[in-house]
Design a protein around this motif. Structure first.
Motif, PDB file in Angstrom:
ATOM      1  N   LEU A 180       2.376 -41.372 -42.626  1.00 49.45           N
ATOM      2  CA  LEU A 180       1.520 -42.110 -43.465  1.00 49.45           C
ATOM      3  C   LEU A 180       1.576 -42.025 -44.912  1.00 49.45           C
ATOM      4  CD1 LEU A 180      -1.910 -41.784 -41.453  1.00 49.45           C
ATOM      5  CD2 LEU A 180      -0.817 -43.956 -41.868  1.00 49.45           C
ATOM      6  N   SER A 181       1.736 -40.783 -45.512  1.00 49.31           N
ATOM      7  CA  SER A 181       1.930 -40.698 -46.760  1.00 49.31           C
ATOM      8  C   SER A 181       3.233 -41.218 -47.200  1.00 49.31           C
ATOM      9  CB  SER A 181       1.933 -38.968 -46.983  1.00 49.31           C
ATOM     10  OG  SER A 181       2.266 -38.585 -48.304  1.00 49.31           O
ATOM     11  N   ASP A 182       4.363 -40.852 -46.500  1.00 48.53           N
ATOM     12  CA  ASP A 182       5.727 -41.364 -46.894  1.00 48.53           C
ATOM     13  C   ASP A 182       5.622 -42.755 -46.968  1.00 48.53           C
ATOM     14  OD1 ASP A 182       6.578 -38.778 -46.544  1.00 48.53           O
ATOM     15  OD2 ASP A 182       8.299 -39.146 -45.395  1.00 48.53           O
ATOM     16  N   ASP A 214       3.022 -31.769 -42.235  1.00 50.20           N
ATOM     17  CA  ASP A 214       3.192 -31.925 -43.696  1.00 50.20           C
ATOM     18  C   ASP A 214       4.391 -32.707 -43.937  1.00 50.20           C
ATOM     19  OD1 ASP A 214       2.667 -31.405 -46.622  1.00 50.20           O
ATOM     20  OD2 ASP A 214       1.900 -29.319 -46.409  1.00 50.20           O
ATOM     21  N   SER A 215       4.690 -33.012 -45.297  1.00 46.87           N
ATOM     22  CA  SER A 215       5.962 -33.887 -45.724  1.00 46.87           C
ATOM     23  C   SER A 215       6.745 -33.265 -46.681  1.00 46.87           C
ATOM     24  CB  SER A 215       5.522 -35.230 -46.007  1.00 46.87           C
ATOM     25  OG  SER A 215       6.426 -36.127 -46.651  1.00 46.87           O
ATOM     26  N   LEU A 216       7.982 -33.314 -46.812  1.00 47.13           N
ATOM     27  CA  LEU A 216       8.690 -32.740 -47.975  1.00 47.13           C
ATOM     28  C   LEU A 216       8.989 -33.522 -49.003  1.00 47.13           C
ATOM     29  CD1 LEU A 216      11.985 -31.422 -46.108  1.00 47.13           C
ATOM     30  CD2 LEU A 216      10.145 -29.975 -47.163  1.00 47.13           C
ATOM     31  N   ASN A 217       8.320 -34.844 -48.893  1.00 49.88           N
ATOM     32  CA  ASN A 217       8.523 -35.880 -49.936  1.00 49.88           C
ATOM     33  C   ASN A 217       7.315 -36.404 -50.191  1.00 49.88           C
ATOM     34  OD1 ASN A 217      11.544 -35.901 -50.204  1.00 49.88           O
ATOM     35  ND2 ASN A 217      11.148 -36.271 -48.049  1.00 49.88           N
ATOM     36  N   PRO A 218       7.317 -36.961 -51.665  1.00 51.83           N
ATOM     37  CA  PRO A 218       5.943 -37.324 -52.141  1.00 51.83           C
ATOM     38  C   PRO A 218       5.518 -38.771 -51.454  1.00 51.83           C
ATOM     39  CG  PRO A 218       7.762 -37.896 -53.769  1.00 51.83           C
ATOM     40  CD  PRO A 218       8.138 -36.811 -52.620  1.00 51.83           C
ATOM     41  N   LEU A 219       4.174 -39.166 -51.881  1.00 48.26           N
ATOM     42  CA  LEU A 219       3.896 -40.480 -51.640  1.00 48.26           C
ATOM     43  C   LEU A 219       4.838 -41.569 -51.530  1.00 48.26           C
ATOM     44  CD1 LEU A 219       0.919 -41.672 -50.489  1.00 48.26           C
ATOM     45  CD2 LEU A 219       0.638 -42.139 -53.145  1.00 48.26           C
ATOM     46  N   GLY A 220       4.746 -42.450 -50.565  1.00 46.28           N
ATOM     47  CA  GLY A 220       5.678 -43.741 -50.819  1.00 46.28           C
ATOM     48  C   GLY A 220       7.009 -43.382 -50.592  1.00 46.28           C
ATOM     49  N   ARG A 225      10.498 -36.732 -43.645  1.00 43.46           N
ATOM     50  CA  ARG A 225      11.041 -35.298 -43.381  1.00 43.46           C
ATOM     51  C   ARG A 225       9.785 -34.413 -43.362  1.00 43.46           C
ATOM     52  NH1 ARG A 225      15.788 -33.774 -45.684  1.00 43.46           N
ATOM     53  NH2 ARG A 225      15.505 -31.840 -44.653  1.00 43.46           N
ATOM     54  N   HIS A 226       9.831 -33.848 -41.940  1.00 42.85           N
ATOM     55  CA  HIS A 226       8.599 -33.128 -41.879  1.00 42.85           C
ATOM     56  C   HIS A 226       8.705 -31.942 -42.440  1.00 42.85           C
ATOM     57  CE1 HIS A 226       7.427 -35.406 -37.914  1.00 42.85           C
ATOM     58  NE2 HIS A 226       7.709 -36.157 -39.015  1.00 42.85           N
ATOM     59  N   ALA A 227       7.379 -31.228 -43.221  1.00 45.81           N
ATOM     60  CA  ALA A 227       7.395 -29.936 -43.508  1.00 45.81           C
ATOM     61  C   ALA A 227       6.415 -29.369 -42.981  1.00 45.81           C
ATOM     62  CB  ALA A 227       7.073 -29.813 -45.083  1.00 45.81           C
ATOM     63  N   LEU A 228       6.434 -27.685 -42.922  1.00 44.47           N
ATOM     64  CA  LEU A 228       5.553 -26.678 -42.440  1.00 44.47           C
ATOM     65  C   LEU A 228       4.259 -27.058 -42.914  1.00 44.47           C
ATOM     66  CD1 LEU A 228       7.680 -23.560 -42.532  1.00 44.47           C
ATOM     67  CD2 LEU A 228       7.290 -25.121 -40.670  1.00 44.47           C
ATOM     68  N   GLY A 230       1.072 -26.801 -44.895  1.00 42.11           N
ATOM     69  CA  GLY A 230       0.692 -26.360 -46.234  1.00 42.11           C
ATOM     70  C   GLY A 230       1.916 -25.992 -47.031  1.00 42.11           C
ATOM     71  N   GLU A 231       3.008 -26.498 -46.688  1.00 43.12           N
ATOM     72  CA  GLU A 231       4.467 -26.019 -47.485  1.00 43.12           C
ATOM     73  C   GLU A 231       4.924 -27.356 -48.047  1.00 43.12           C
ATOM     74  OE1 GLU A 231       7.056 -23.198 -45.707  1.00 43.12           O
ATOM     75  OE2 GLU A 231       5.287 -21.735 -45.289  1.00 43.12           O
ATOM     76  N   GLY A 232       4.266 -28.602 -47.864  1.00 45.00           N
ATOM     77  CA  GLY A 232       4.752 -29.638 -48.452  1.00 45.00           C
ATOM     78  C   GLY A 232       4.026 -30.442 -49.456  1.00 45.00           C
ATOM     79  N   PHE A 233       4.279 -31.706 -49.473  1.00 46.24           N
ATOM     80  CA  PHE A 233       3.668 -32.606 -50.447  1.00 46.24           C
ATOM     81  C   PHE A 233       2.178 -32.693 -50.098  1.00 46.24           C
ATOM     82  CE2 PHE A 233       1.929 -36.680 -51.359  1.00 46.24           C
ATOM     83  CZ  PHE A 233       2.100 -36.595 -52.915  1.00 46.24           C
TER      84      PHE A 233
END
Ligand code: FE
Ligand code: FE
Ligand code: ZN
Length: 288
Positions: A180-182, A214-220, A225-228, A230-233
């Motif tokens: 969703l965030s991506d 969590d996401s490794l990358n910012p909004l849009g 790329r999934h993140a752990l 609390g450890e992502g964007f």
């Protein structure tokens, strides 16, 4: 009620997944029906499936989510690829009847430059061929990050599919917080707004499951790329808001974070500690 779990390996069978879920403190989970990048499935073991059903009942699990292979593409430009998707879908729904009352989630597909409208018609066409009025499984469309030509990057694209499905009572949606965030939906800062937009375009009654990543990358960023946790964007506080949001109460939250069972166990512990603690929850039904 807080239902939390993770994507588990199905290598040792169905009942074993239920036991693995308990080992990591989960009361729901997700699994691949077959090799996620290929199409092979194992022979059906009815006893094993019944064993899982029993365990899920005894341990008060929420519905679990079966995930279709990533490689399935019902809106391909190649007819043989569409035909394969239809076959896999039909077989998987047959297996799911041994686990009545659960979900079958799939990535809508990639339109490969045909455009989302053409793709939606093909996807709905497949669904109209495989859904049956007496099946006990709800099929879920997953919200996508919009990588490449992925279909389902907007609620409107998912709505376009849903509108063309005849047995719409057999259909639902699975959120994925990373996707969703991506895709550009600001679930970090404006969760309420995203939920109300979803309600207007599709209807919150369609929302059946939630991939909590969590996401490794910012909004849009359209990266996926999934993140752990609390450890992502997105961060822990935004993810905490999601599990405590009154409109999301009771959904199975499933981790697809890049870690093993031990890691998922820790994430589940962390999230359980934060359940009930956010303001979103306290400001819910209590004060009204
Ligand atoms: Fe997925
Ligand atoms: Fe997902
Ligand atoms: Zn993803």
């Amino acid at each position: 009620m807080f239902f939390i779990g993770a994507h588990l390996s199905s290598a040792k069978g169905y009942l074993n997944m239920g036991k693995d879920a308990l080992k990591i403190g989960a009361n729901t989970f997700q699994f691949f029906t077959r090799n996620p990048r290929g199409f092979k499935s194992k022979p059906l073991n009815e006893e094993d499936l019944a064993g899982l059903s029993r365990l899920m009942q005894e341990e008060h699990f929420s519905p679990v989510v079966a995930h279709a292979p990533y490689t399935l593409n019902p809106c391909s430009t190649r007819p043989e690829v569409c035909e394969l998707a239809l076959q896999i879908f039909r077989e998987d729904l047959k297996i799911m009847e041994y686990l009545p009352g659960n979900y079958y989630n799939f990535h809508p597909g990639s339109h490969l430059k045909q455009g989302p409208k053409e793709a939606a018609a093909k996807i709905a066409d497949m669904l109209n061929q495989v859904l049956s009025p007496d099946q006990h499984t709800i099929v879920l469309l997953e919200t996508m990050a919009g990588k490449g030509t992925e279909v389902g990057r907007t609620f409107e694209e998912l709505a376009m599919i849903l509108e063309q499905v005849e047995l719409s009572e057999k259909m639902g949606v699975c959120f994925d917080s990373c996707h969703l965030s991506d895709a550009g939906y600001d679930v970090r800062e404006h969760l309420d707004q995203v939920l109300s937009e979803f309600d207007q375009v599709i209807g919150l009654n369609r929302l059946k499951a939630f991939h909590l990543n969590d996401s490794l990358n910012p909004l849009g960023s359209h990266k996926d790329r999934h993140a752990l946790i609390g450890e992502g964007f997105l961060g822990l506080s935004a993810l905490t808001n999601m599990i405590n949001h009154p409109l999301l109460d009771g959904l199975p939250f499933i981790l697809e974070t890049p870690t093993d069972m031990e890691g998922h166990k820790k994430e589940i512990e962390l999230l359980k500690k934060h359940y009930h603690e956010s303001e979103a929850h306290e400001n819910g039904s209590d004060n009204q």
